[in-house]
Write an enzyme that holds these catalytic residues in place. Structure first.
Site, mmCIF file in Angstrom:
data_model
loop_
_atom_site.group_PDB
_atom_site.id
_atom_site.type_symbol
_atom_site.label_atom_id
_atom_site.label_comp_id
_atom_site.label_asym_id
_atom_site.label_seq_id
_atom_site.Cartn_x
_atom_site.Cartn_y
_atom_site.Cartn_z
ATOM 1 N N GLU A 118 -7.414 -126.921 -93.127
ATOM 2 C CA GLU A 118 -7.817 -125.624 -93.315
ATOM 3 C C GLU A 118 -6.501 -124.955 -93.945
ATOM 4 O OE1 GLU A 118 -7.701 -123.260 -89.480
ATOM 5 O OE2 GLU A 118 -9.148 -124.940 -88.894
ATOM 6 N N GLU A 265 -15.300 -128.730 -86.808
ATOM 7 C CA GLU A 265 -14.453 -127.766 -85.144
ATOM 8 C C GLU A 265 -15.492 -126.634 -84.791
ATOM 9 O OE1 GLU A 265 -10.597 -126.862 -84.849
ATOM 10 O OE2 GLU A 265 -9.749 -128.421 -86.404
#
Length: 499
Positions: A118, A265
């Protein structure tokens, strides 16, 4: 066309027609624990629960050695702290590949590298170096002749898409358009995939009651709670599917396509603080079990039904060293001794008959006739069910009753769409049964004699006119070729060994 070219074309076609492995559910392995089990103990837990794919947040030598000769597919990671050096110096990237990938394959089945985590939303100042880091690693893989086995990508949060609903209008944050476009071009050129961290838990919390909890947990929605994209009229029975579709739409908005999404995820916390009432073991159990059912149907979201959603659950253990709210430390599905935090079946074959066709959706006996008619109209319209068989003169028209026609329409919709979250509800006028409702020449989708009806329906060839005979012959010859190819695909022979 020479025989070897034909044969290669056949193999390629086989790969398109059949997903040999099927979609998988893997697991993330975080290490922020006070008492992390040994690498050997972790692998023993993975094997005991038939976990076939893992993602590591680094490239730990102990774990990579322990995973050797297990067959488990491994995604290793370049940590956020390493990205800068890897992006600035090709020699550093080459050394990273030699140390953390080439030194272990083929005995350790490393198949992907996640470059950072991220980066765009957590370390935006590092965004300019992200693509160079990915490119340097890929070139190092090419130099080691590992680029066909190991893919390179980078996980993104949903934070790069400011407005994910409705999915059809979702776009990336324009701040990162140039960077994301270049990353997408890299993924397409290297035949890699987009890594998405998708958390319905957080999206549900942020929605402040706009979306029902059932929607976040893959649970059936009542007629008054249906979530529909107003532009495509796609029904979204789970927030998970909507988030994946929002990402596909964002990719398409940059005029890119052909890049599959892997959810790196997702999950649900089993415990939260006083201000986190939805972080419960019951909700976590519901979410993850339903997630496994969803993924194992081998289908994609409504806009991309033919692209399965390979997914990694976050995470193996609770990480007690993590900061933040209580929920941050309670995403694990196992305690460190290997016992489950809650009842969860990670084996697809055990978790459900996801790919079986033993359940049929039929009209409920005694259902209101207006509800049945509404159900038929919706299934054969917005629901995209194939209702040709219940038209006059067709095999399932008789008996000409709403009960019969609704059963056929409901079931066709259910069999086609359950992979993307379609349910058997229809305002309470439908029910599931294990008894095959087929009769005579009327075969219900999913029935014992119609196992291919919902997968490869025969082509609807039109009437033969003065100019259509030749085109029909082309279609029929192509159909023969497809049949031969399908037969070859099903033969238990490794055709690649021929040449």
């Amino acid at each position: 066309m020479t025989f070897d070219i034909w044969l290669q074309a056949i193999l390629l076609f086989c790969g398109v027609l059949f997903n040999a492995e099927g979609a998988f559910v893997g697991i993330n392995i975080g290490t922020g624990l006070s008492s992390l089990p040994s690498a050997a103990d972790i692998v023993a837990i993975l094997r005991a629960h038939q976990i076939t794919h893992v993602r590591l947040y680094d490239a730990d030598a102990h774990m990579l050695n322990a995973l050797s000769n297990t067959g488990i597919e491994v995604m290793v990671s370049v940590t956020n702290q390493e990205v800068l050096a890897v992006g600035e110096r090709p020699s550093t990237a080459a050394a990273w590949i030699n140390k953390n990938v080439a030194a272990y394959v083929p005995s350790t089945n490393i198949t992907a590298i996640a470059v950072g985590s991220e980066i765009l939303t957590t370390l935006p100042h590092a965004a300019p170096i992200l693509l160079p880091a990915m490119s340097n690693l890929y070139k190092a893989l090419v130099a080691s002749n590992l680029n066909f086995q190991v893919k390179v990508s980078t996980p993104h949060s949903m934070g790069v898409i400011p407005r994910p609903f409705p999915p059809s209008t979702a776009t990336f944050n324009t701040t990162w358009n140039s960077t994301i476009f270049q990353i997408l071009q890299f993924l397409k050129n290297t035949k890699s995939f987009y890594m998405l961290n998708a958390y319905p838990y957080y999206e549900y919390i942020r929605s402040n009651g706009i979306f029902p909890l059932e929607y976040a947990l893959f649970q059936p929605l009542s007629a008054v709670k249906q979530i529909v994209d107003p532009n495509t009229l796609f029904h979204y029975n789970s927030m998970f599917d909507a988030l994946v579709d929002a990402t596909y739409s964002s990719i398409a908005a940059l005029n890119m396509s052909g890049i599959p999404i892997v959810v790196t995820e997702t999950g649900w916390p089993s415990l939260g603080g006083a201000n986190e009432p939805d972080a419960t073991a019951e909700n976590a159990e519901t979410y993850n079990n339903n997630l496994i059912r969803r993924v194992s149907n081998d289908s994609g979201p409504p806009s991309q039904l033919n692209i399965p959603i390979n997914t990694y659950i976050y995470e193996l253990f609770n990480e007690d060293k993590r900061s933040g709210p209580v929920s941050e430390r309670n995403w694990g599905i196992f305690f460190t001794n290997g016992t489950a935090v809650y009842d969860l079946s990670l084996s697809v074959s055990d978790s459900l008959g996801a790919n079986s066709s033993t359940s049929f959706c039929i009209a409920r006996q005694g259902a209101d006739e207006s509800a049945l008619q509404d159900g038929i109209n919706w299934a054969c319209g917005q629901g995209r069910a194939d209702c040709a068989a219940i038209q006059q003169g067709q095999p399932c028209y008789m008996p000409n009753t709403l009960q019969n026609h609704a059963s056929y329409a409901y079931n066709d919709y259910y069999q086609r769409m359950r992979g993307s979250g379609g349910t058997c509800d229809f305002g309470g006028s439908a029910t599931l049964t294990t008894a095959d409702p087929s009769y005579g020449s009327c075969r219900f989708t999913g029935g014992s004699n119609s196992s291919t009806a919902g997968l490869f329906p025969p082509p609807a060839l039109g009437p033969v006119g003065p100019s259509s005979e030749s085109s029909r012959n082309v279609v029929l010859h192509f159909g023969t070729v497809v049949a031969v190819i399908a037969t070859l695909c099903s033969v238990d022979v490794n055709l690649r060994n021929i040449w």
